[in-house]
Design a protein around this motif. Structure first.
Motif, PDB file in Angstrom:
ATOM      1  N   VAL A 310      20.003  86.044 -31.207  1.00 11.01           N
ATOM      2  CA  VAL A 310      20.841  86.758 -32.177  1.00 11.01           C
ATOM      3  C   VAL A 310      21.407  85.779 -33.199  1.00 11.01           C
ATOM      4  O   VAL A 310      21.368  86.014 -34.403  1.00 11.01           O
ATOM      5  N   TYR A 425      29.927  86.869 -28.922  1.00 11.43           N
ATOM      6  CA  TYR A 425      29.367  88.024 -29.630  1.00 11.43           C
ATOM      7  C   TYR A 425      30.307  88.506 -30.736  1.00 11.43           C
ATOM      8  O   TYR A 425      29.862  89.001 -31.763  1.00 11.43           O
ATOM      9  N   GLN A 428      29.518  86.360 -33.707  1.00  5.77           N
ATOM     10  CA  GLN A 428      28.259  86.754 -34.351  1.00  5.77           C
ATOM     11  C   GLN A 428      28.436  88.088 -35.085  1.00  5.77           C
ATOM     12  O   GLN A 428      27.865  88.299 -36.152  1.00  5.77           O
ATOM     13  N   ALA A 429      29.256  88.961 -34.518  1.00  8.48           N
ATOM     14  CA  ALA A 429      29.466  90.263 -35.145  1.00  8.48           C
ATOM     15  C   ALA A 429      30.148  90.116 -36.503  1.00  8.48           C
ATOM     16  O   ALA A 429      29.794  90.789 -37.465  1.00  8.48           O
ATOM     17  N   VAL A 439      24.150  95.971 -35.949  1.00  6.65           N
ATOM     18  CA  VAL A 439      23.435  95.659 -34.716  1.00  6.65           C
ATOM     19  C   VAL A 439      23.494  96.850 -33.749  1.00  6.65           C
ATOM     20  O   VAL A 439      24.564  97.418 -33.531  1.00  6.65           O
ATOM     21  N   LEU A 460      29.189  93.269 -30.852  1.00  8.75           N
ATOM     22  CA  LEU A 460      28.070  93.126 -31.790  1.00  8.75           C
ATOM     23  C   LEU A 460      27.806  94.450 -32.490  1.00  8.75           C
ATOM     24  O   LEU A 460      27.572  94.506 -33.696  1.00  8.75           O
ATOM     25  N   THR A 464      30.007  96.411 -36.245  1.00 10.39           N
ATOM     26  CA  THR A 464      29.054  96.382 -37.349  1.00 10.39           C
ATOM     27  C   THR A 464      28.521  97.782 -37.662  1.00 10.39           C
ATOM     28  O   THR A 464      27.540  97.930 -38.377  1.00 10.39           O
TER      29      THR A 464
END
Ligand code: ZN
Length: 891
Positions: A310, A425, A428-429, A439, A460, A464
């Motif tokens: 990811v 996460y 990353q989100a 995602v 994630l 999003t």
């Protein structure tokens, strides 16, 4: 009720309310004191992309006329609100409906100067209006986080040049069943995605591979992850009391290369148009190119670096250079680094720096996309590298009877997720949300893998605009091809029309604002700018909940109130988004042009990618009377807001706390209402006697508003989302992610299903029946058919028992047609529901007493179902009575 009575067309159907902004209190409290006394949350549900005059959906029709460029529309000089239908005018100024500031009507705003025509302008007549934004920030200036135009800018581009991209991450070691489903899912996508989309496929196990979809045979290019992945692989020895803890010793290898060194984003993403057959053959044959694909998923630890994949994919999508310092992949605990990483690609619409390219989904080499759906298809839990979640034994994950309290504790832990993975996460989100990447996490439960750690991965998807889905490969029905069924489920959701890269701003009258700690739903707050949120993708009707608070020291501000004047409050939402729409300027020439580009859609209009701004402005009354405010509560919106608050409390402090909070809250609400209705002058129907006696209790229990809200709360307590032991963690998270994006009307049905009663398939007699056996008995025999919409499915139940049927037959009565015909009122209702609620479960169950299907009907009668043991009260009746008793005793 006689047979002669016609079906009453005045009985409302419960379908999504398309108002873009709805309030929990339809009359606002005048001050914080009134708000507290009223006892209800003061909040709104915002659905920024309801179907109000939205872009046409590519059905081959020409789109709506191009909206007005944003630079020709007036904005308040003080608070930057957009001019709207509540604005007042003098000869040279206009007055802002939100802050009251007088702004000059300048030379550039010539549209407001023509006295004869300006009152018919869309922005001065409609609640919701659309404006055109530049597709690139080139030629645009920034002010307060939003774009102002200058002359000359790019308004649209062919959709193929700036496509919506779909990126699938496939689990190499998912096992044979998993690969059957994946082949089906990917191929269905390839067949059904529009020509101008692009698709990319990435494989993951203990390695990451990029699939060349244009190769004559399936070909996977492996990425060198360096030596770090070989040693010290993820732990994953989570135990019952301490789930998680996997992947502890893993650090990101310094030798890892960026994906772009293996394949550029443009090469990875294959255009669908013109390549359908080739891609289809490749995704069907992908399994052969995967290692371990033939073996069953072993569930052994250390086989999936999904988190790392990811991160690398986001690097590629953001055009960011990879490096050892990237994305919080080190063993630092918590989410500090990750959150910081989210701020590096700071969102906003800057014009000059390279960051702005990444923000708008422009990757390395200038490849630009309209929006991206990153789809993680998990065949097992990520158990190695950054984002590894612990492996939990199926017995623990599934909850296996025994001690409720101990079990509840484990469920709490699983539901809250593992802190380190959560932090990873989340980071990353943030990165994904700020650049229009949404995602989706799909997992496929099978015999060997039941727990995927979805609660850790949930951010994630849930920040999003994506979703978390748990599909079961078990329980294949007779004659069913499970792979096909699951693929259909996945694709139905995936192909739902969406807009991308959304930025939502909510402005309010000066006396109050949105409480930044009270914002719920699948969105991400901008780290720099107040009242600005990123919505990486949004479907029509997707909703968010936002608490209001009074401004001033200690919330001391008050809405202006004047006996003679309307005291009003105004809320304005502005939602900027990227969408693919039919080209309003397209000629037939362009349409034939499109045909040459391949694909079957020869008659489709030319599709273009545009950037739009949708502004909705609503105004409501306010009052200094607690009674007026409290009785103006809207049960559906109240329930939606409560559901959000309580679930976020459950994730923070556990189910027991959350359930207690919900109960207290209901008592508070009833108490506030009881007091205000009692205190007010009598002689009106709504007045409730005081004194705390039986009479008052009965009056409270008959008050429709109180009953409506209490039922929703009971439904929420019954729901697997809040139930201490019902449902496994992954299922809960999946349910939660669905619920948290629903509009209030759909959410309230998901919590407390809607039951209608019919005399025959053509004659509807009642709606909103109580979900109890007693209510069903009372409605019979006038009602012989009950239709229950649970949001997840519809149950059509014929109540006649075999005995009464036989009696009817003996008396020469014709039996009711079973199932009802498509032309009947029930058939038409089902049709209508499919059209207006495409994301709801479409399964229809027809049942009769004594058949196996009757179980589905019995299950909907939730007022008779006892709450879990920890609660003193049992059924709805005793639960409700006890709350009322508590309220009267303490007041
Ligand atoms: Zn203003």
């Amino acid at each position: 009720m006689s047979d002669a009575e016609e079906s009453d067309s005045n009985i409302p159907y419960f379908f999504p309310d398309e108002r873009p902004i709805r309030f929990t209190l339809e009359t606002f409290p005048h001050s914080a004191a009134i708000k507290n006394a009223a006892g209800a949350p003061w909040a709104c549900a915002v659905s920024p992309f309801t179907d109000v005059g939205g872009p046409a959906d590519g059905d081959g029709q020409r789109g709506p006329p191009r909206p007005v460029p944003i630079d020709r529309v007036a904005r308040c000089e003080e608070c930057f609100a957009y001019i709207n239908k509540f604005s007042e005018f003098t000869s040279r100024f206009w007055k802002c409906a939100l802050c009251g500031h007088m702004s000059r009507i300048t030379q550039e705003l010539s549209r407001y100067r023509d006295r004869r025509t300006f009152r018919s302008l869309p922005e001065l007549t409609q609640e919701t209006v659309e404006f055109e934004l530049p597709l690139d920030s080139k030629g645009a200036m920034m002010r307060n986080g939003e774009v102002l135009l200058e002359n000359g800018y790019l308004a649209q581009e062919p959709a193929a040049a700036r496509p919506v991209v779909y990126l699938a991450v496939v689990d190499e070691s998912g096992g044979p069943e998993y690969h059957d489903v994946m082949a089906e899912v990917l191929d269905t996508c390839v067949q059904r995605l529009p020509d101008d989309c692009r698709l990319g496929v990435v494989t993951v196990s203990d390695r990451v591979g990029l699939v060349d979809l244009t190769a004559p045979l399936p070909h996977v290019q492996l990425v060198d992850l360096g030596s770090g992945t070989g040693a010290g692989g993820g732990g994953g020895q989570g135990t019952a009391g301490q789930p998680g803890g996997g992947g502890g010793s893993w650090t990101e290898p310094s030798s890892a290369v960026g994906l772009s060194e293996v394949m550029s984003l443009e090469e990875l993403l294959c255009p669908i148009g013109g390549n359908r057959e080739l891609i289809s053959a490749n995704v069907r044959g992908l399994r052969g190119a995967c290692r371990d694909a033939g073996a069953a998923a072993t569930g052994r630890a250390g086989t999936r670096v999904t988190g790392l994949a990811v991160k690398l994919l986001l690097d590629l999508l953001l055009g960011a250079a990879p490096g050892p310092a990237g994305a919080g992949a080190t063993s630092t605990a918590g989410g500090g680094r990750d959150a910081k990483d989210g701020r590096v690609g700071a969102p906003g619409r800057r014009t000059s720096t390279g960051a702005s390219a990444a923000e708008r989904g422009v990757g390395v080499g200038g490849f630009a996309f309209a929006g991206c759906r990153l789809m993680l298809f998990l065949g097992g839990a990520p158990d190695r590298g950054p984002g590894a979640v612990g492996v939990v034994s199926p017995a623990v994950a599934g909850g296996g009877g025994g001690d409720v309290e101990a079990e509840g504790f484990v469920h709490d832990q699983l539901f809250r997720g593992e802190p380190r993975a959560l932090g990873f996460y989340r980071g990353q989100a943030y990165r994904a949300a700020s650049c229009g990447v949404s995602v989706d996490v799909h997992c496929f439960a099978n015999k060997t893998c039941g727990h995927f750690g979805l609660s850790s991965m949930a951010p994630l998807a849930m920040t999003t605009g994506g979703g978390v889905y748990r599909h079961s490969l078990l329980h294949q029905r007779e004659g069913e091809n499970r792979a096909v069924t699951v693929a259909r489920e996945v694709c139905a959701e995936l192909l739902q029309p969406r807009v991308y890269d959304g930025l939502l701003r909510v402005r309010t009258s000066a006396e109050f604002n949105v409480n930044r700690d009270g914002v719920y739903g699948n969105l991400t707050a901008d780290p720099r700018l107040e009242s600005l949120w990123h919505v990486a993708s949004c479907y029509s009707g997707q909703s968010f909940a936002m608490d209001f608070e009074f401004r001033g020291a200690g919330g001391g501000a008050e809405l202006q109130w004047d006996e003679d004047e309307d005291a009003s409050a105004t809320v304005q939402s502005a939602f900027a988004y990227t969408a693919v729409v039919p080209d309003a300027d397209a000629s037939s020439e362009a349409a034939s042009d499109n045909a040459i580009n391949g694909g079957g859609a020869t008659n489709a209009a030319r599709m273009v990618t545009v950037r739009r701004l949708r502004v909705s402005t609503v105004r409501t009354d306010s009052s200094p009377s607690v009674e007026v405010v409290a009785t103006a509560a809207d049960p559906a919106t109240v329930a939606a807001v409560l559901a959000h608050k309580v679930v976020s409390e459950a994730r923070r402090s556990g189910f027991a706390e959350a359930r207690g909070l919900l109960r207290d809250w209901l008592a508070n609400f009833i108490s506030g209402l009881a007091e205000s209705l009692e205190a007010s002058e009598g002689g009106r129907e709504s007045a409730i006697p005081g004194g705390g006696g039986v009479e008052q209790a009965q009056a409270l229990m008959a008050n429709p508003l109180i009953v409506g809200v209490a039922r929703q709360v009971f439904g929420l307590l019954q729901s697997p989302v809040l139930h201490p032991t019902k449902g496994i963690a992954d299922e809960r998270v999946s349910l939660l992610s669905r619920l948290s994006s629903l509009d209030p009307e759909s959410l309230s049905i998901a919590l407390y299903p809607e039951m209608q009663g019919y005399a025959t398939p053509d004659i509807r007699l009642a709606n909103s029946l109580s979900l109890s056996r007693q209510a069903v008995t009372e409605a019979s025999p006038a009602c012989r058919i009950f239709v229950v919409d649970t949001f997840w499915r519809v149950v059509v139940h014929y109540a006649d028992s075999p005995v009464s049927l036989a009696a009817g037959e003996a008396a020469g009565e014709a039996p009711l047609p079973f199932p009802p015909s498509r032309d009947s009122a029930i058939g038409q209702y089902l049709e209508m529901r499919r059209a207006v609620r495409p994301l709801a479960g479409q399964e229809v169950v027809y049942s009769r007493p004594g058949t196996p299907e009757a179980f589905f009907f019995e299950e909907t009668l939730l007022e008779d179902r006892p709450l879990p043991r920890a609660e003193k009260a049992e059924t709805f009746k005793s639960f409700f009575a006890e709350i009322i008793r508590d309220v009267l005793q303490t007041s």
